[in-house]
Design a protein around this motif. Structure first.
Motif, PDB file in Angstrom:
ATOM      1  N   GLY B  51       0.806  -1.231   0.000  1.00 33.01           N
ATOM      2  CA  GLY B  51       0.000   0.000   0.000  1.00 33.01           C
ATOM      3  C   GLY B  51       0.827   1.262   0.000  1.00 33.01           C
ATOM      4  N   CYS B  52       1.988   1.258  -0.687  1.00 33.08           N
ATOM      5  CA  CYS B  52       2.825   2.477  -0.739  1.00 33.08           C
ATOM      6  C   CYS B  52       2.286   3.470  -1.764  1.00 33.08           C
ATOM      7  CB  CYS B  52       4.273   2.131  -1.061  1.00 33.08           C
ATOM      8  SG  CYS B  52       4.559   1.551  -2.744  1.00 33.08           S
ATOM      9  N   ARG B  53       1.515   2.981  -2.716  1.00 32.10           N
ATOM     10  CA  ARG B  53       0.812   3.794  -3.721  1.00 32.10           C
ATOM     11  C   ARG B  53       1.732   4.504  -4.717  1.00 32.10           C
ATOM     12  NH1 ARG B  53      -2.848   6.176   1.000  1.00 32.10           N
ATOM     13  NH2 ARG B  53      -1.619   4.752   2.258  1.00 32.10           N
ATOM     14  N   ALA B  54       2.957   4.034  -4.813  1.00 32.92           N
ATOM     15  CA  ALA B  54       3.846   4.608  -5.830  1.00 32.92           C
ATOM     16  C   ALA B  54       3.293   4.322  -7.222  1.00 32.92           C
ATOM     17  CB  ALA B  54       5.241   4.008  -5.692  1.00 32.92           C
ATOM     18  N   CYS B  55       2.660   3.174  -7.397  1.00 34.27           N
ATOM     19  CA  CYS B  55       2.113   2.800  -8.709  1.00 34.27           C
ATOM     20  C   CYS B  55       0.945   3.707  -9.101  1.00 34.27           C
ATOM     21  CB  CYS B  55       1.686   1.331  -8.704  1.00 34.27           C
ATOM     22  SG  CYS B  55       0.534   0.920  -7.385  1.00 34.27           S
ATOM     23  N   VAL B  56       0.193   4.170  -8.091  1.00 33.06           N
ATOM     24  CA  VAL B  56      -0.944   5.055  -8.380  1.00 33.06           C
ATOM     25  C   VAL B  56      -0.419   6.363  -8.982  1.00 33.06           C
ATOM     26  CG1 VAL B  56      -2.932   6.271  -7.407  1.00 33.06           C
ATOM     27  CG2 VAL B  56      -2.277   4.047  -6.500  1.00 33.06           C
ATOM     28  N   ALA B  57       0.683   6.853  -8.401  1.00 37.90           N
ATOM     29  CA  ALA B  57       1.278   8.092  -8.919  1.00 37.90           C
ATOM     30  C   ALA B  57       1.958   7.856 -10.265  1.00 37.90           C
ATOM     31  CB  ALA B  57       2.282   8.649  -7.915  1.00 37.90           C
ATOM     32  N   ALA B  58       2.500   6.673 -10.478  1.00 31.70           N
ATOM     33  CA  ALA B  58       3.285   6.422 -11.693  1.00 31.70           C
ATOM     34  C   ALA B  58       2.434   6.104 -12.918  1.00 31.70           C
ATOM     35  CB  ALA B  58       4.259   5.278 -11.459  1.00 31.70           C
ATOM     36  N   CYS B  59       1.189   5.705 -12.724  1.00 36.77           N
ATOM     37  CA  CYS B  59       0.359   5.297 -13.864  1.00 36.77           C
ATOM     38  C   CYS B  59      -0.131   6.526 -14.646  1.00 36.77           C
ATOM     39  CB  CYS B  59      -0.844   4.497 -13.378  1.00 36.77           C
ATOM     40  SG  CYS B  59      -1.983   4.097 -14.713  1.00 36.77           S
ATOM     41  N   PRO B  60       0.236   6.656 -15.920  1.00 40.18           N
ATOM     42  CA  PRO B  60      -0.184   7.838 -16.697  1.00 40.18           C
ATOM     43  C   PRO B  60      -1.674   7.833 -17.023  1.00 40.18           C
ATOM     44  CG  PRO B  60       1.631   6.664 -17.763  1.00 40.18           C
ATOM     45  CD  PRO B  60       1.104   5.776 -16.698  1.00 40.18           C
ATOM     46  N   TYR B  61      -2.332   6.701 -16.795  1.00 37.87           N
ATOM     47  CA  TYR B  61      -3.751   6.580 -17.171  1.00 37.87           C
ATOM     48  C   TYR B  61      -4.679   6.656 -15.953  1.00 37.87           C
ATOM     49  CZ  TYR B  61      -1.026   5.115 -21.079  1.00 37.87           C
ATOM     50  OH  TYR B  61      -0.082   5.100 -22.061  1.00 37.87           O
ATOM     51  N   GLU B  62      -4.106   6.923 -14.803  1.00 38.26           N
ATOM     52  CA  GLU B  62      -4.875   7.045 -13.563  1.00 38.26           C
ATOM     53  C   GLU B  62      -5.788   5.836 -13.389  1.00 38.26           C
ATOM     54  OE1 GLU B  62      -6.421  11.116 -12.933  1.00 38.26           O
ATOM     55  OE2 GLU B  62      -5.424  11.569 -14.818  1.00 38.26           O
ATOM     56  N   ALA B  63      -5.235   4.663 -13.655  1.00 40.35           N
ATOM     57  CA  ALA B  63      -6.055   3.447 -13.702  1.00 40.35           C
ATOM     58  C   ALA B  63      -5.865   2.559 -12.475  1.00 40.35           C
ATOM     59  CB  ALA B  63      -5.708   2.655 -14.968  1.00 40.35           C
ATOM     60  N   ARG B  64      -5.350   3.130 -11.402  1.00 41.19           N
ATOM     61  CA  ARG B  64      -5.154   2.346 -10.177  1.00 41.19           C
ATOM     62  C   ARG B  64      -5.809   3.056  -9.002  1.00 41.19           C
ATOM     63  NH1 ARG B  64      -0.618  -1.226  -9.286  1.00 41.19           N
ATOM     64  NH2 ARG B  64      -0.211  -2.257 -11.262  1.00 41.19           N
ATOM     65  N   TRP B  65      -6.283   2.272  -8.041  1.00 32.13           N
ATOM     66  CA  TRP B  65      -6.957   2.827  -6.879  1.00 32.13           C
ATOM     67  C   TRP B  65      -6.437   2.171  -5.619  1.00 32.13           C
ATOM     68  CZ3 TRP B  65      -9.225   1.220 -11.307  1.00 32.13           C
ATOM     69  CH2 TRP B  65      -9.817   2.221 -12.090  1.00 32.13           C
ATOM     70  N   TYR B  66      -6.383   2.991  -4.584  1.00 34.39           N
ATOM     71  CA  TYR B  66      -6.007   2.452  -3.274  1.00 34.39           C
ATOM     72  C   TYR B  66      -7.275   2.046  -2.549  1.00 34.39           C
ATOM     73  CZ  TYR B  66      -4.299   2.398   1.522  1.00 34.39           C
ATOM     74  OH  TYR B  66      -3.987   2.031   2.801  1.00 34.39           O
ATOM     75  N   LEU B  67      -7.327   0.820  -2.104  1.00 35.14           N
ATOM     76  CA  LEU B  67      -8.516   0.293  -1.438  1.00 35.14           C
ATOM     77  C   LEU B  67      -8.338   0.433   0.072  1.00 35.14           C
ATOM     78  CD1 LEU B  67     -11.150  -1.025  -2.294  1.00 35.14           C
ATOM     79  CD2 LEU B  67     -10.033  -3.237  -2.164  1.00 35.14           C
ATOM     80  N   LYS B  68      -8.746   1.601   0.572  1.00 29.96           N
ATOM     81  CA  LYS B  68      -8.526   1.867   1.992  1.00 29.96           C
ATOM     82  C   LYS B  68      -9.439   1.009   2.861  1.00 29.96           C
ATOM     83  CE  LYS B  68      -8.283   5.694   5.257  1.00 29.96           C
ATOM     84  NZ  LYS B  68      -8.562   7.114   5.483  1.00 29.96           N
ATOM     85  N   GLU B  69     -10.689   0.924   2.413  1.00 27.86           N
ATOM     86  CA  GLU B  69     -11.679   0.245   3.246  1.00 27.86           C
ATOM     87  C   GLU B  69     -12.710  -0.404   2.336  1.00 27.86           C
ATOM     88  OE1 GLU B  69     -14.858   1.566   6.739  1.00 27.86           O
ATOM     89  OE2 GLU B  69     -13.855   3.073   5.533  1.00 27.86           O
TER      90      GLU B  69
END
Lengths: 299, 168
Positions: B51-69
């Motif tokens: 859950g470091c979310r580096a991939c969320v920032a790195a994806c140019p297509y904004e196609a990732r989400w962090y599932l907090k809950e």
């Protein structure tokens, strides 16, 4: 790509969006890593023992805690060592681990309980520990810059100026923390005037790099133009001008120039206050950098 | 899109582009994000993700989400004081974890069935706006459509070489 689609892209009017995931906790972790590592390196070079200890604590305890609070699954953090061949986070974890162990070993003989250890700064083993500690601290300071610069999705971060800026901010923060540590009464054995001159140089260098960074980004793609606009005129302008520029550069620069070469008991106090201002500014700079992480529109 | 008076509305559904050179994989420190070299699908191993979310920032297509809950779809209200998960949600959420990053899997489990099925979005699209196939096969329907209908990728300048094409 068909011409009429290209035309839409050129005229795209939907706003760019910012990344939402890395915010103040990550800014805190990046800030503490840079400041702590910078303080440790400067303290080792100036043989300032209290500074080394404070720098070590800031990196290992402060930065470590900020990361642990941020991670979704902190108990799995050990897995972050797994991909040093690709990931800057993995490389950063390795730098932190090496720094934590080797710098502790380097400092250990200075602690009374461990004074019997067979190395000190004068031995070859001590020199080896010193070099590894300094190199790993440099790694801790700079890896976050490379991590952000690697993101192709966010053009404002995607520049080689960012690691350079992080190094300069790291040393500047480390210098500031040493002034604060000295202001709290720690005996500073090094040349304080030299540090003051270095501080003035670093503050000036930061201002120059920062201006070059903004200037180059303003001529870049949509996302980076949005970021510069947001920092200079937009919703993050207070953070940038009030925090990064006034608190972070102008006030400390004015105080450092005023007290350059002045030997009085109050000098440490004023330099310490200027250092606090500089550190607040450095934190706000990192925070604002994360807040203006604009993605380029997908088309 | 466009400028008044020639402004026009277009629909552009964006999913994970299952890039040939995915930046999300390169920033992942744990190896949770990997690319299946056989079928080209980029996946997240939830057991490895921290859950470091580096991939969320790195994806140019904004196609990732962090599932907090993981929450029930129907919110708590006066009429529904404790709605809880529906049986469908209870079954569906079993494969997810909180505190990790998630994304489109291109319904990998359906593709790997024997006989393989298409991803759910392709199968359920009422207007057949989505196609699924083998880009490595020049005779496949998707390869043919890309050539015939001027297929293009999103943000090709990023160097990610997306596997998702849009056709005119």
């Amino acid at each position: 790509m068909p011409g009429h689609v290209r035309k839409y892209i050129d005229e795209f009017t939907v706003e760019s969006r910012t990344q939402q995931e890395w915010r103040w906790l990550i800014a805190t972790a990046f800030f503490l890593g840079g400041v702590g590592a910078g303080q440790f390196i400067i303290s080792v070079l100036q043989n300032f023992w209290a500074g080394m200890v404070v720098g070590w604590l800031i990196v290992v305890v402060g930065k470590g805690t900020a990361h642990a609070l941020y991670l979704g699954r902190p108990l799995r953090a050990w897995r972050a060592f797994a991909r040093p061949g690709r990931s800057w986070i993995s490389r950063g974890m390795i730098f932190i681990a090496i720094f934590a162990v080797f710098s502790l070993l380097y400092m250990a003989p200075s602690i009374e309980v461990f004074s019997g250890l067979p190395w000190d700064a004068g031995t070859s083993m001590g020199q080896f520990l010193k070099v590894v500690s300094i190199l790993s601290a440099l790694g801790v300071m700079v890896y976050t810059g490379f991590l952000m610069a690697y993101c192709p999705s966010i053009p404002f971060w995607n520049t080689s100026l960012l690691p350079i800026l992080f190094i300069v901010y790291g040393f500047m923060g480390g210098l500031g923390m040493n002034f604060i540590t000295a202001a709290f009464g720690a005996q500073f054995p090094g040349n304080m005037k030299l540090l003051e001159v270095a501080g003035i140089g670093l503050l000036t260098l930061t201002a120059v790099i920062l201006l070059s960074y903004l200037g180059s980004m303003f001529k870049s793609t949509t996302g980076s133009r949005e970021a510069v606009h947001s920092l200079v005129w937009g919703e993050n302008s207070l953070l940038f001008w009030g925090g990064a520029i006034v608190l972070g550069i102008l006030i400390p620069l004015a105080v450092a120039l005023s007290y350059l070469g002045v030997e009085s008991p109050s000098t440490y106090t004023y330099l310490g206050m200027a250092a606090i201002s500089e550190l607040v500014g450095a934190f706000l700079f990192r925070y604002s950098l994360l807040r203006v992480g604009y993605f380029n529109p997908v088309i | 899109m466009g400028k008044y008076p020639a402004a026009k509305r277009i629909f552009l559904p964006v999913i994970c582009n299952h890039c040939q050179d995915p930046p999300c994989r390169d920033v992942c420190p744990t190896g949770a994000t990997e690319k299946n070299e056989e079928n080209g699908i980029v996946t997240v191993d939830y057991d490895k993700c921290i859950g470091c979310r580096a991939c969320v920032a790195a994806c140019p297509y904004e196609a990732r989400w962090y599932l907090k809950e993981i929450r029930p779809y129907f919110p708590i209200s006066e009429k529904n004081p404790a709605p809880g998960f529906t049986p469908f949600e209870e079954w569906g959420y079993k494969k997810f974890q909180e505190g990790v990053v998630t994304k489109c899997t291109l319904c990998e489990e359906r593709i790997q069935e024997d006989p393989p099925r298409e991803p759910a979005c392709v199968e359920t699209c009422p207007t057949t706006a989505r196609y699924f196939g083998d880009l490595d096969d020049p005779t496949s329907e998707v390869s043919r459509l890309i050539i015939q209908r001027r297929g293009f990728q999103l943000r090709p300048e990023e160097g990610t070489d997306p596997s998702v094409y849009y056709i005119d």
